[in-house]
Design an enzyme around this catalytic site. Structure first.
Site, PDB file in Angstrom:
ATOM      1  N   CYS A 112     -26.082   6.461 -11.286  1.00  0.00           N
ATOM      2  CA  CYS A 112     -24.521   6.758 -10.899  1.00  0.00           C
ATOM      3  C   CYS A 112     -24.735   8.202 -11.513  1.00  0.00           C
ATOM      4  O   CYS A 112     -25.621   8.556 -12.900  1.00  0.00           O
ATOM      5  CB  CYS A 112     -23.372   6.782 -11.692  1.00  0.00           C
ATOM      6  SG  CYS A 112     -22.347   7.619 -11.939  1.00  0.00           S
ATOM      7  N   CYS A 150     -17.415   4.566 -18.792  1.00  0.00           N
ATOM      8  CA  CYS A 150     -18.967   3.713 -17.670  1.00  0.00           C
ATOM      9  C   CYS A 150     -19.934   2.783 -18.682  1.00  0.00           C
ATOM     10  O   CYS A 150     -20.046   2.351 -18.079  1.00  0.00           O
ATOM     11  CB  CYS A 150     -19.521   5.313 -18.734  1.00  0.00           C
ATOM     12  SG  CYS A 150     -19.138   6.860 -17.821  1.00  0.00           S
ATOM     13  N   GLU A 207       0.974  -1.013  -0.022  1.00  0.00           N
ATOM     14  CA  GLU A 207      -0.403  -0.172  -0.083  1.00  0.00           C
ATOM     15  C   GLU A 207       0.630   1.374  -0.593  1.00  0.00           C
ATOM     16  O   GLU A 207      -0.080   2.683  -0.509  1.00  0.00           O
ATOM     17  CB  GLU A 207      -1.185   0.356   1.278  1.00  0.00           C
ATOM     18  CG  GLU A 207      -2.323  -1.107   1.011  1.00  0.00           C
ATOM     19  CD  GLU A 207      -3.448  -0.693   0.027  1.00  0.00           C
ATOM     20  OE1 GLU A 207      -3.640   0.586  -0.196  1.00  0.00           O
ATOM     21  OE2 GLU A 207      -3.491  -1.624  -0.724  1.00  0.00           O
ATOM     22  N   CYS A 242     -13.611   3.841 -13.673  1.00  0.00           N
ATOM     23  CA  CYS A 242     -13.692   4.723 -13.467  1.00  0.00           C
ATOM     24  C   CYS A 242     -12.193   6.046 -13.561  1.00  0.00           C
ATOM     25  O   CYS A 242     -12.137   6.502 -12.546  1.00  0.00           O
ATOM     26  CB  CYS A 242     -14.129   4.571 -12.090  1.00  0.00           C
ATOM     27  SG  CYS A 242     -15.246   6.357 -11.203  1.00  0.00           S
ATOM     28  N   CYS A 256     -18.799   0.209 -16.436  1.00  0.00           N
ATOM     29  CA  CYS A 256     -18.909   0.003 -15.366  1.00  0.00           C
ATOM     30  C   CYS A 256     -20.088  -0.371 -14.730  1.00  0.00           C
ATOM     31  O   CYS A 256     -21.392  -0.277 -14.392  1.00  0.00           O
ATOM     32  CB  CYS A 256     -18.946   1.910 -14.511  1.00  0.00           C
ATOM     33  SG  CYS A 256     -18.887   2.124 -13.055  1.00  0.00           S
TER      34      CYS A 256
END
Length: 356
Positions: free
Chosen positions: A217, A208, A46, A201, A211
């Site tokens: 959305c 889209c 991370e 995204c 998605c």
DNA sequence: AAATCGGGGGG
DNA sequence: CCCCCAGATTT
């Protein structure tokens, strides 16, 4: 902001289900830190991923794990060894924090990565989002995260206006991240949201069509999903003013080499003066100027400020010796000097040549 | 050339 | 609370 967090929990769960299901089919499952997702390995990945993309991180991660296979090995190592394996990644403060957090865990947590969110967040270099990511990905605990990818997904879905760097906007996004958080499947939810932001995204040209959240959305419905998240307001750059003296004598012009660091480091430029041109001339050369001429000011933009330059031509009756000053030199005015010149200085030299 | 990234630090 | 920073990549 068009939606309300107060919408029924069942609606939020539907979104989580869609992301979790999407992740099963389209998310990444075989990255090195995912195969044995211990808190230590997830933590290191991370931190690396905060600054560098996945394909670059993989070899760094593998070398890091070979040298520091566990947390105590990392804590016991000299910080220089850690920095050495980090070199090329940049952001060396993050490597230092990684090492100092390992020392804290070794000394205060018995060498075991803490499993309580507060204890994780207290470690240097780990904030709320990274703490949530580690505990959810490694241990399956349900905690919200809010990295750049998740911010983008949430801001678009809910049309959250404003720049996420503003406290009020960030607070709203955290509320949404909490509202969507499912009680189960924390790993798939966390990884799914990050993958969705990274691959579908995206910041520009979001896909889209593919998605799982397009239905519902707000950004997609608006036809302009790229309006969110709001951009950082670019602050008007402060205006700094300076006066540049253009000393001319016997067809030559005086330039000074600038100090190696700072603005125009090592380039040649006109002397910048605080006091009056005549006073400068007297102090520097013991000469009374023949004439001074103030020209129209010009502006030069830097990333952090704008510089307004007031050029003043200073004609001297004769060319003084510039004794013991290797950093200034009289250059012939008839052709451009073959040295590094700051852009506005070249411009002024051109004008000087034409008007000479 | 400008925007970006998460946390830390300072005003 | 807001601003700035580290540094390299992406657009």
């Amino acid at each position: 902001m068009s939606d309300s967090v107060a919408s029924p929990a069942i609606v939020e769960k539907v979104i989580a289900q869609k992301v979790i299901e999407w992740h099963r089919h389209h998310g990444r499952h075989d990255l090195p830190w995912q195969r044995t997702p211990t808190p230590y390995r997830v933590w290191v990945s991370e931190i690396m991923l905060q600054q560098t993309q996945v394909t670059t991180v993989i070899p760094y991660f593998q070398r890091f794990m070979e040298r520091f296979p566990d947390l105590v090995t990392l804590a016991d190592a000299p910080v220089d060894d850690v920095l050495h394996l980090w070199s090329g990644l940049g952001y060396y403060a993050r490597a230092r924090n990684l090492h100092s957090a390992a020392v804290v865990i070794r000394d205060e947590h018995g060498g075991r990565f803490p499993e309580a969110i507060d204890a994780v967040e207290a470690l240097p270099g780990i904030g709320r989002s990274t703490a949530g990511a580690i505990l959810s990905l490694a241990l399956g605990q349900s905690h919200p995260i809010l990295d750049g990818n998740v911010k983008r997904v949430l801001a678009r879905y809910h049309r959250v206006d404003g720049w996420p760097g503003r406290t009020a906007v960030a607070r709203r996004l955290w509320e949404l991240a909490e509202a969507h958080l499912p009680e189960r499947d924390a790993r798939a939810w966390t990884q799914g949201m990050m993958d969705l932001g990274a691959t579908v995204c995206t910041r520009s040209r979001p896909d889209c069509e593919h998605c799982p959240l397009a239905d519902g959305c707000g950004g997609h419905a608006s036809g302009e999903p790229e309006r969110w998240p709001g951009k950082k307001p670019k602050k008007a750059r402060p205006l700094r003013k300076t006066r540049m003296l253009m000393p001319v004598a016997e067809g030559r012009v005086l330039l000074q080499r600038r100090p190696p660091a700072g603005i125009w480091g090592g380039l040649w430029a006109f002397p910048e003066v605080e006091d009056s041109p005549a006073a400068w001339s007297r102090t520097r050369f013991g000469l009374e100027p023949e004439a001074t001429e103030t020209w129209a000011s010009l502006r030069h933009g830097f990333s952090h400020f704008e510089l307004e330059i007031q050029p003043i031509r200073l004609d001297l009756p004769s060319r003084p010796e510039t004794v013991a000053d290797t950093n200034s030199e009289w250059f012939p005015l008839d052709h451009p000097p073959e040295v590094g010149l700051a852009a506005p200085v070249s411009k002024l030299l051109d004008q000087l040549r034409r008007r000479h």
